[in-house]
Scaffold this motif. Structure first.
Motif, PDB file in Angstrom:
ATOM      1  N   VAL A  90       0.844  -1.202   0.000  1.00 38.94           N
ATOM      2  CA  VAL A  90       0.000   0.000   0.000  1.00 38.94           C
ATOM      3  C   VAL A  90       0.879   1.253   0.000  1.00 38.94           C
ATOM      4  O   VAL A  90       0.625   2.208  -0.742  1.00 38.94           O
ATOM      5  CB  VAL A  90      -0.969  -0.007   1.209  1.00 38.94           C
ATOM      6  N   HIS A  91       1.919   1.240   0.806  1.00 43.55           N
ATOM      7  CA  HIS A  91       2.843   2.386   0.865  1.00 43.55           C
ATOM      8  C   HIS A  91       3.477   2.634  -0.506  1.00 43.55           C
ATOM      9  O   HIS A  91       3.568   3.783  -0.956  1.00 43.55           O
ATOM     10  CB  HIS A  91       3.921   2.119   1.922  1.00 43.55           C
ATOM     11  N   ALA A  92       3.899   1.576  -1.194  1.00 42.86           N
ATOM     12  CA  ALA A  92       4.508   1.723  -2.521  1.00 42.86           C
ATOM     13  C   ALA A  92       3.537   2.369  -3.500  1.00 42.86           C
ATOM     14  O   ALA A  92       3.918   3.265  -4.272  1.00 42.86           O
ATOM     15  CB  ALA A  92       4.971   0.360  -3.036  1.00 42.86           C
ATOM     16  N   ILE A  93       2.287   1.937  -3.468  1.00 42.70           N
ATOM     17  CA  ILE A  93       1.275   2.510  -4.368  1.00 42.70           C
ATOM     18  C   ILE A  93       1.020   3.970  -4.023  1.00 42.70           C
ATOM     19  O   ILE A  93       0.964   4.827  -4.916  1.00 42.70           O
ATOM     20  CB  ILE A  93      -0.020   1.670  -4.306  1.00 42.70           C
ATOM     21  N   VAL A  94       0.878   4.271  -2.734  1.00 38.50           N
ATOM     22  CA  VAL A  94       0.633   5.653  -2.299  1.00 38.50           C
ATOM     23  C   VAL A  94       1.795   6.560  -2.709  1.00 38.50           C
ATOM     24  O   VAL A  94       1.583   7.680  -3.179  1.00 38.50           O
ATOM     25  CB  VAL A  94       0.374   5.706  -0.773  1.00 38.50           C
ATOM     26  N   VAL A  95       3.020   6.083  -2.547  1.00 29.49           N
ATOM     27  CA  VAL A  95       4.199   6.868  -2.945  1.00 29.49           C
ATOM     28  C   VAL A  95       4.096   7.253  -4.416  1.00 29.49           C
ATOM     29  O   VAL A  95       4.276   8.421  -4.785  1.00 29.49           O
ATOM     30  CB  VAL A  95       5.506   6.085  -2.682  1.00 29.49           C
ATOM     31  N   GLU A  96       3.804   6.285  -5.259  1.00 32.51           N
ATOM     32  CA  GLU A  96       3.741   6.573  -6.693  1.00 32.51           C
ATOM     33  C   GLU A  96       2.583   7.497  -7.036  1.00 32.51           C
ATOM     34  O   GLU A  96       2.724   8.377  -7.891  1.00 32.51           O
ATOM     35  CB  GLU A  96       3.673   5.276  -7.504  1.00 32.51           C
ATOM     36  N   LEU A 102       1.101  15.037  -6.957  1.00 30.48           N
ATOM     37  CA  LEU A 102       1.355  16.194  -6.100  1.00 30.48           C
ATOM     38  C   LEU A 102       2.765  16.770  -6.164  1.00 30.48           C
ATOM     39  O   LEU A 102       2.985  17.877  -5.684  1.00 30.48           O
ATOM     40  CB  LEU A 102       1.040  15.826  -4.645  1.00 30.48           C
ATOM     41  N   LEU A 103       3.714  16.028  -6.699  1.00 31.34           N
ATOM     42  CA  LEU A 103       5.092  16.511  -6.712  1.00 31.34           C
ATOM     43  C   LEU A 103       5.499  16.812  -8.159  1.00 31.34           C
ATOM     44  O   LEU A 103       5.764  15.896  -8.936  1.00 31.34           O
ATOM     45  CB  LEU A 103       6.026  15.472  -6.084  1.00 31.34           C
ATOM     46  N   PRO A 104       5.552  18.099  -8.518  1.00 33.92           N
ATOM     47  CA  PRO A 104       5.773  18.464  -9.917  1.00 33.92           C
ATOM     48  C   PRO A 104       7.103  17.986 -10.511  1.00 33.92           C
ATOM     49  O   PRO A 104       7.177  17.727 -11.703  1.00 33.92           O
ATOM     50  CB  PRO A 104       5.702  19.988  -9.919  1.00 33.92           C
ATOM     51  N   ASP A 105       8.140  17.852  -9.699  1.00 29.85           N
ATOM     52  CA  ASP A 105       9.431  17.417 -10.226  1.00 29.85           C
ATOM     53  C   ASP A 105       9.638  15.904 -10.116  1.00 29.85           C
ATOM     54  O   ASP A 105      10.732  15.408 -10.364  1.00 29.85           O
ATOM     55  CB  ASP A 105      10.575  18.140  -9.492  1.00 29.85           C
ATOM     56  N   ARG A 106       8.592  15.196  -9.739  1.00 26.99           N
ATOM     57  CA  ARG A 106       8.652  13.735  -9.625  1.00 26.99           C
ATOM     58  C   ARG A 106       7.580  13.143 -10.531  1.00 26.99           C
ATOM     59  O   ARG A 106       6.668  13.829 -10.967  1.00 26.99           O
ATOM     60  CB  ARG A 106       8.393  13.280  -8.175  1.00 26.99           C
ATOM     61  N   ALA A 107       7.680  11.873 -10.799  1.00 26.01           N
ATOM     62  CA  ALA A 107       6.696  11.210 -11.659  1.00 26.01           C
ATOM     63  C   ALA A 107       6.408   9.818 -11.119  1.00 26.01           C
ATOM     64  O   ALA A 107       7.287   9.162 -10.541  1.00 26.01           O
ATOM     65  CB  ALA A 107       7.227  11.109 -13.080  1.00 26.01           C
ATOM     66  N   ALA A 108       5.171   9.365 -11.316  1.00 31.41           N
ATOM     67  CA  ALA A 108       4.812   7.998 -10.957  1.00 31.41           C
ATOM     68  C   ALA A 108       5.453   7.071 -11.982  1.00 31.41           C
ATOM     69  O   ALA A 108       5.570   7.413 -13.156  1.00 31.41           O
ATOM     70  CB  ALA A 108       3.296   7.838 -10.974  1.00 31.41           C
ATOM     71  N   SER A 109       5.880   5.897 -11.529  1.00 29.76           N
ATOM     72  CA  SER A 109       6.577   4.994 -12.431  1.00 29.76           C
ATOM     73  C   SER A 109       6.215   3.539 -12.131  1.00 29.76           C
ATOM     74  O   SER A 109       6.421   3.081 -11.008  1.00 29.76           O
ATOM     75  CB  SER A 109       8.089   5.191 -12.270  1.00 29.76           C
ATOM     76  N   LEU A 113       7.350   0.808  -8.981  1.00 34.04           N
ATOM     77  CA  LEU A 113       6.488  -0.144  -8.282  1.00 34.04           C
ATOM     78  C   LEU A 113       7.044  -1.564  -8.375  1.00 34.04           C
ATOM     79  O   LEU A 113       7.020  -2.314  -7.401  1.00 34.04           O
ATOM     80  CB  LEU A 113       5.069  -0.118  -8.850  1.00 34.04           C
ATOM     81  N   ALA A 114       7.553  -1.914  -9.541  1.00 36.28           N
ATOM     82  CA  ALA A 114       8.152  -3.243  -9.714  1.00 36.28           C
ATOM     83  C   ALA A 114       9.382  -3.396  -8.817  1.00 36.28           C
ATOM     84  O   ALA A 114       9.566  -4.435  -8.176  1.00 36.28           O
ATOM     85  CB  ALA A 114       8.519  -3.474 -11.176  1.00 36.28           C
ATOM     86  N   ALA A 115      10.201  -2.347  -8.763  1.00 38.79           N
ATOM     87  CA  ALA A 115      11.391  -2.390  -7.898  1.00 38.79           C
ATOM     88  C   ALA A 115      10.982  -2.480  -6.429  1.00 38.79           C
ATOM     89  O   ALA A 115      11.609  -3.206  -5.647  1.00 38.79           O
ATOM     90  CB  ALA A 115      12.267  -1.163  -8.140  1.00 38.79           C
ATOM     91  N   ASP A 116       9.917  -1.768  -6.063  1.00 42.19           N
ATOM     92  CA  ASP A 116       9.414  -1.847  -4.691  1.00 42.19           C
ATOM     93  C   ASP A 116       8.980  -3.278  -4.366  1.00 42.19           C
ATOM     94  O   ASP A 116       9.271  -3.795  -3.281  1.00 42.19           O
ATOM     95  CB  ASP A 116       8.230  -0.898  -4.486  1.00 42.19           C
ATOM     96  N   ALA A 117       8.302  -3.926  -5.315  1.00 42.32           N
ATOM     97  CA  ALA A 117       7.843  -5.307  -5.108  1.00 42.32           C
ATOM     98  C   ALA A 117       9.029  -6.258  -4.929  1.00 42.32           C
ATOM     99  O   ALA A 117       8.994  -7.149  -4.072  1.00 42.32           O
ATOM    100  CB  ALA A 117       6.966  -5.751  -6.270  1.00 42.32           C
TER     101      ALA A 117
END
Length: 153
Positions: A90-96, A102-109, A113-117
């Motif tokens: 859940v934390h990994a999904i929320v982070v992405e 919400l973070l303009p200089d970051r992107a969901a990837s 998520l695969a690396a988190d898994a």
């Protein structure tokens, strides 16, 4: 009639370091997760040029998180370690989601998520391995204390 002797906590399977000793890595692992919520990730010069470094960081941080929390929360099977895994997922999904929305200089990837898994699986594996090693050591100590010595003729 003699009373049965209890195996000392240090020799019992699943027992290991005292709770205070287990808490330090758990607190550090949780604190390190803050890096995922920073608007920008500080990196040393040239670090962005190393292919896959970002994914290795995800694997390491999530692996450490799961290992440390499982070690802290489930030392004697009182706390189902599955909840640690579910919480990490859940934390990994929320982070992405936060990084993407919400973070303009970051992107969901999806790669993150695969690396988190992979990190979650590695942390769970490390925790399970450590428990097995401690259980074997505890059984050997209990056998030696009972006079078995572990050597048969």
């Amino acid at each position: 009639m003699p009373t049965p002797t209890a195996i000392p906590p240090a020799a019992s399977p699943g027992h290991g370091p005292r709770p205070a000793t287990r808490a330090v890595p758990a607190l550090l692992a949780v604190a390190l997760q803050a890096v995922f919520y920073l608007p920008r990730v500080p990196s040393p010069a040239g670090a962005g040029q190393i292919p896959g470094l970002d994914k290795l960081v995800h694997i390491a941080l999530f692996g450490f998180l799961v290992w440390a929390l499982a070690r802290f929360l489930a030392p004697v099977r009182r706390f189902p370690v599955g909840w640690v895994v579910i919480g990490a997922i859940v934390h990994a999904i929320v982070v992405e989601l936060i990084q993407g929305a919400l973070l303009p200089d970051r992107a969901a990837s999806p790669g993150d998520l695969a690396a988190d898994a992979v990190g979650i699986a590695a942390g769970l594996g490390a925790w399970a391995w450590e428990r097995r090693v401690r259980a074997r050591a505890g059984a050997s100590e209990a056998d030696a204390a009972a006079g078995g010595g572990g050597v048969r003729g």
